[in-house]
Motif scaffolding. Sequence first.
Motif, PDB file in Angstrom:
ATOM      1  N   LEU A  64       0.865  -1.183   0.000  1.00 18.10           N
ATOM      2  CA  LEU A  64       0.000   0.000   0.000  1.00 18.10           C
ATOM      3  C   LEU A  64       0.897   1.227   0.000  1.00 18.10           C
ATOM      4  O   LEU A  64       1.984   1.204   0.575  1.00 18.10           O
ATOM      5  N   LYS A  65       0.437   2.271  -0.633  1.00 16.25           N
ATOM      6  CA  LYS A  65       1.227   3.506  -0.701  1.00 16.25           C
ATOM      7  C   LYS A  65       0.614   4.548   0.231  1.00 16.25           C
ATOM      8  O   LYS A  65      -0.565   4.895   0.079  1.00 16.25           O
ATOM      9  N   PRO A  66       1.401   5.030   1.200  1.00 20.58           N
ATOM     10  CA  PRO A  66       0.834   6.056   2.085  1.00 20.58           C
ATOM     11  C   PRO A  66       0.522   7.342   1.307  1.00 20.58           C
ATOM     12  O   PRO A  66       1.164   7.619   0.302  1.00 20.58           O
ATOM     13  N   ASP A  67      -0.461   8.092   1.787  1.00 24.43           N
ATOM     14  CA  ASP A  67      -0.816   9.357   1.123  1.00 24.43           C
ATOM     15  C   ASP A  67       0.145  10.472   1.523  1.00 24.43           C
ATOM     16  O   ASP A  67       0.267  11.468   0.824  1.00 24.43           O
ATOM     17  N   GLY A  68       0.785  10.311   2.673  1.00 25.00           N
ATOM     18  CA  GLY A  68       1.713  11.348   3.117  1.00 25.00           C
ATOM     19  C   GLY A  68       2.649  10.807   4.173  1.00 25.00           C
ATOM     20  O   GLY A  68       2.445   9.716   4.702  1.00 25.00           O
ATOM     21  N   GLY A  69       3.712  11.550   4.456  1.00 20.15           N
ATOM     22  CA  GLY A  69       4.688  11.141   5.463  1.00 20.15           C
ATOM     23  C   GLY A  69       5.916  10.517   4.830  1.00 20.15           C
ATOM     24  O   GLY A  69       5.971  10.341   3.618  1.00 20.15           O
ATOM     25  N   ASP A  70       6.899  10.207   5.670  1.00 16.34           N
ATOM     26  CA  ASP A  70       8.147   9.592   5.195  1.00 16.34           C
ATOM     27  C   ASP A  70       8.197   8.137   5.633  1.00 16.34           C
ATOM     28  O   ASP A  70       7.818   7.822   6.756  1.00 16.34           O
ATOM     29  N   LEU A  71       8.713   7.306   4.751  1.00 13.99           N
ATOM     30  CA  LEU A  71       8.867   5.898   5.098  1.00 13.99           C
ATOM     31  C   LEU A  71      10.149   5.377   4.464  1.00 13.99           C
ATOM     32  O   LEU A  71      10.264   5.321   3.239  1.00 13.99           O
ATOM     33  N   GLU A  72      11.106   5.040   5.309  1.00 12.19           N
ATOM     34  CA  GLU A  72      12.373   4.507   4.809  1.00 12.19           C
ATOM     35  C   GLU A  72      12.647   3.140   5.411  1.00 12.19           C
ATOM     36  O   GLU A  72      12.452   2.942   6.610  1.00 12.19           O
ATOM     37  N   VAL A  73      13.073   2.210   4.563  1.00 14.28           N
ATOM     38  CA  VAL A  73      13.501   0.902   5.049  1.00 14.28           C
ATOM     39  C   VAL A  73      14.957   0.733   4.618  1.00 14.28           C
ATOM     40  O   VAL A  73      15.277   0.957   3.438  1.00 14.28           O
ATOM     41  N   PHE A  74      15.819   0.392   5.541  1.00 10.24           N
ATOM     42  CA  PHE A  74      17.277   0.346   5.316  1.00 10.24           C
ATOM     43  C   PHE A  74      17.755   1.655   4.678  1.00 10.24           C
ATOM     44  O   PHE A  74      18.595   1.655   3.777  1.00 10.24           O
ATOM     45  N   GLY A  75      17.170   2.764   5.106  1.00 12.70           N
ATOM     46  CA  GLY A  75      17.619   4.077   4.637  1.00 12.70           C
ATOM     47  C   GLY A  75      17.117   4.491   3.257  1.00 12.70           C
ATOM     48  O   GLY A  75      17.491   5.541   2.761  1.00 12.70           O
ATOM     49  N   GLU A  76      16.273   3.642   2.633  1.00 13.12           N
ATOM     50  CA  GLU A  76      15.780   3.976   1.289  1.00 13.12           C
ATOM     51  C   GLU A  76      14.281   4.270   1.337  1.00 13.12           C
ATOM     52  O   GLU A  76      13.527   3.538   1.991  1.00 13.12           O
ATOM     53  N   GLY A  77      13.852   5.299   0.627  1.00 11.44           N
ATOM     54  CA  GLY A  77      12.431   5.654   0.592  1.00 11.44           C
ATOM     55  C   GLY A  77      11.614   4.597  -0.145  1.00 11.44           C
ATOM     56  O   GLY A  77      11.906   4.291  -1.300  1.00 11.44           O
ATOM     57  N   VAL A  78      10.632   4.018   0.527  1.00 13.41           N
ATOM     58  CA  VAL A  78       9.854   2.921  -0.056  1.00 13.41           C
ATOM     59  C   VAL A  78       8.910   3.426  -1.149  1.00 13.41           C
ATOM     60  O   VAL A  78       8.733   2.779  -2.182  1.00 13.41           O
ATOM     61  N   THR A  79       8.327   4.608  -0.923  1.00 18.34           N
ATOM     62  CA  THR A  79       7.308   5.073  -1.878  1.00 18.34           C
ATOM     63  C   THR A  79       7.900   5.432  -3.238  1.00 18.34           C
ATOM     64  O   THR A  79       7.203   5.434  -4.239  1.00 18.34           O
ATOM     65  N   GLN A  80       9.219   5.717  -3.276  1.00 23.68           N
ATOM     66  CA  GLN A  80       9.833   6.073  -4.555  1.00 23.68           C
ATOM     67  C   GLN A  80      10.398   4.856  -5.285  1.00 23.68           C
ATOM     68  O   GLN A  80      10.965   4.984  -6.364  1.00 23.68           O
ATOM     69  N   MET A  81      10.288   3.667  -4.681  1.00 20.10           N
ATOM     70  CA  MET A  81      10.951   2.502  -5.282  1.00 20.10           C
ATOM     71  C   MET A  81      10.244   1.998  -6.535  1.00 20.10           C
ATOM     72  O   MET A  81       9.021   2.027  -6.623  1.00 20.10           O
ATOM     73  N   SER A  82      11.049   1.505  -7.467  1.00 17.50           N
ATOM     74  CA  SER A  82      10.490   0.860  -8.661  1.00 17.50           C
ATOM     75  C   SER A  82      10.021  -0.541  -8.272  1.00 17.50           C
ATOM     76  O   SER A  82      10.345  -1.031  -7.188  1.00 17.50           O
ATOM     77  N   ASP A  83       9.280  -1.192  -9.168  1.00 17.51           N
ATOM     78  CA  ASP A  83       8.805  -2.555  -8.891  1.00 17.51           C
ATOM     79  C   ASP A  83       9.970  -3.493  -8.610  1.00 17.51           C
ATOM     80  O   ASP A  83       9.894  -4.343  -7.728  1.00 17.51           O
ATOM     81  N   GLU A  84      11.057  -3.331  -9.374  1.00 16.74           N
ATOM     82  CA  GLU A  84      12.222  -4.193  -9.202  1.00 16.74           C
ATOM     83  C   GLU A  84      12.868  -3.949  -7.826  1.00 16.74           C
ATOM     84  O   GLU A  84      13.251  -4.895  -7.132  1.00 16.74           O
ATOM     85  N   GLU A  85      12.961  -2.668  -7.432  1.00 19.13           N
ATOM     86  CA  GLU A  85      13.538  -2.347  -6.124  1.00 19.13           C
ATOM     87  C   GLU A  85      12.661  -2.898  -4.999  1.00 19.13           C
ATOM     88  O   GLU A  85      13.162  -3.398  -3.993  1.00 19.13           O
ATOM     89  N   LEU A  86      11.351  -2.821  -5.193  1.00 17.44           N
ATOM     90  CA  LEU A  86      10.436  -3.369  -4.182  1.00 17.44           C
ATOM     91  C   LEU A  86      10.615  -4.881  -4.055  1.00 17.44           C
ATOM     92  O   LEU A  86      10.598  -5.430  -2.961  1.00 17.44           O
ATOM     93  N   LYS A  87      10.808  -5.528  -5.198  1.00 16.52           N
ATOM     94  CA  LYS A  87      11.012  -6.976  -5.203  1.00 16.52           C
ATOM     95  C   LYS A  87      12.263  -7.336  -4.394  1.00 16.52           C
ATOM     96  O   LYS A  87      12.256  -8.254  -3.582  1.00 16.52           O
ATOM     97  N   GLN A  88      13.324  -6.573  -4.624  1.00 17.65           N
ATOM     98  CA  GLN A  88      14.576  -6.806  -3.896  1.00 17.65           C
ATOM     99  C   GLN A  88      14.394  -6.551  -2.402  1.00 17.65           C
ATOM    100  O   GLN A  88      14.897  -7.287  -1.561  1.00 17.65           O
ATOM    101  N   LEU A  89      13.641  -5.499  -2.090  1.00 19.11           N
ATOM    102  CA  LEU A  89      13.399  -5.161  -0.688  1.00 19.11           C
ATOM    103  C   LEU A  89      12.644  -6.291   0.015  1.00 19.11           C
ATOM    104  O   LEU A  89      12.969  -6.678   1.133  1.00 19.11           O
ATOM    105  N   ARG A  90      11.632  -6.822  -0.699  1.00 15.31           N
ATOM    106  CA  ARG A  90      10.775  -7.842  -0.070  1.00 15.31           C
ATOM    107  C   ARG A  90      11.527  -9.138   0.223  1.00 15.31           C
ATOM    108  O   ARG A  90      11.097  -9.915   1.062  1.00 15.31           O
ATOM    109  N   ILE A  91      12.637  -9.361  -0.468  1.00 19.95           N
ATOM    110  CA  ILE A  91      13.448 -10.550  -0.160  1.00 19.95           C
ATOM    111  C   ILE A  91      14.045 -10.407   1.244  1.00 19.95           C
ATOM    112  O   ILE A  91      14.236 -11.382   1.952  1.00 19.95           O
TER     113      ILE A  91
END
Length: 263
Positions: free
Chosen positions: A72-99
């Motif tokens: 789900l994509k938040p409507d506002g606020g900051d969200l970083e996992v391992f220092g990277e912004g989740v909402t700006q990630m591409s599908d491929e980056e999200l796939k890597q993150l989910r591993i």
Amino acid sequence: MAATKGNIEPKKKTPAAKDEIVIHAKGLKKSFGDKEVLKNITFDLKRGENMVVLGKSGQGKSVTIQCVVGMLKPDGGDLEVFGEGVTQMSDEELKQLRIKIGFLFQSGALYDSMTVRENLEFPLTRVLKLKDQAEIDKKVEEVLDNVGLLDAIDKMPSDLSGGMRKRVGLARTLIVNPEIMLYDEPTTGLDPITSREISELILHMQQKYKTSSIIITHDLECARITADRIVVMNDGEYIAEGSWKELQKSDNELVKSFFIETT
Ligand SMILES: Nc1ncnc2c1ncn2[C@@H]1O[C@H](COP(=O)(O)OP(=O)(O)O)[C@@H](O)[C@H]1O
Ligand SMILES: [Mg+2]
């Protein structure tokens, strides 16, 4: 410049591992239509920590962790996992993150037509793309042993009790060595004794696999056993935070109600 003999390299400043932040959320907001589900969610998850989010149902707990994995994509606020912004990630980056993130869903669904062994091989061959059968066998046996279910390796999920299925679900999530674990109501639907066993297993697995975890629950006993820190969520916000002992002494009526209902 003063030369220091034999020690030219400046000392690298390595932050204490326990202070490293793996998830940083600030002012998260999420609405569905005109229903404001997350109003202002702010938290940091430190490496190696078990953070419990305690709250009644329908408060936005599951929505919060679905934001963390980018479902789900938040409507506002900051969200970083391992220092990277989740909402700006591409599908491929999200796939890597989910591993790197293990997600134990409320249902914890196993594939019913596969044996326990096959259920556990699945993430190894599909996600990690392992091919060496000896390595696969070793990992499957090791993780099953860790959750105390080596005997059930050739059983079908339908032959297992609810608690055993939860253990296999947990093993299937841990087998790829995720750095972060997200548990959504891990004890729901289990009897009190089995709930306690699963909660103790979660604690044990944190120590064994060195994961950082968010554990969502409305089960106070689960929170007591697993938490390094508890945040209490109500109506889209965190209203209190502390250790079990601290919250037990809280003056907040809502926090108190949790402790009264279950003790
Ligand atoms: N994908 C969605 N679409 C619309 N509404 C949703 C969606 N996911 C959750 N909600 C709503 O958001 C609110 C909070 O849900 P949830 O995070 O699942 O609560 P809980 O704290 O029990 O986990 C509920 O009212 C739920 O109906
Ligand atoms: Mg939920």
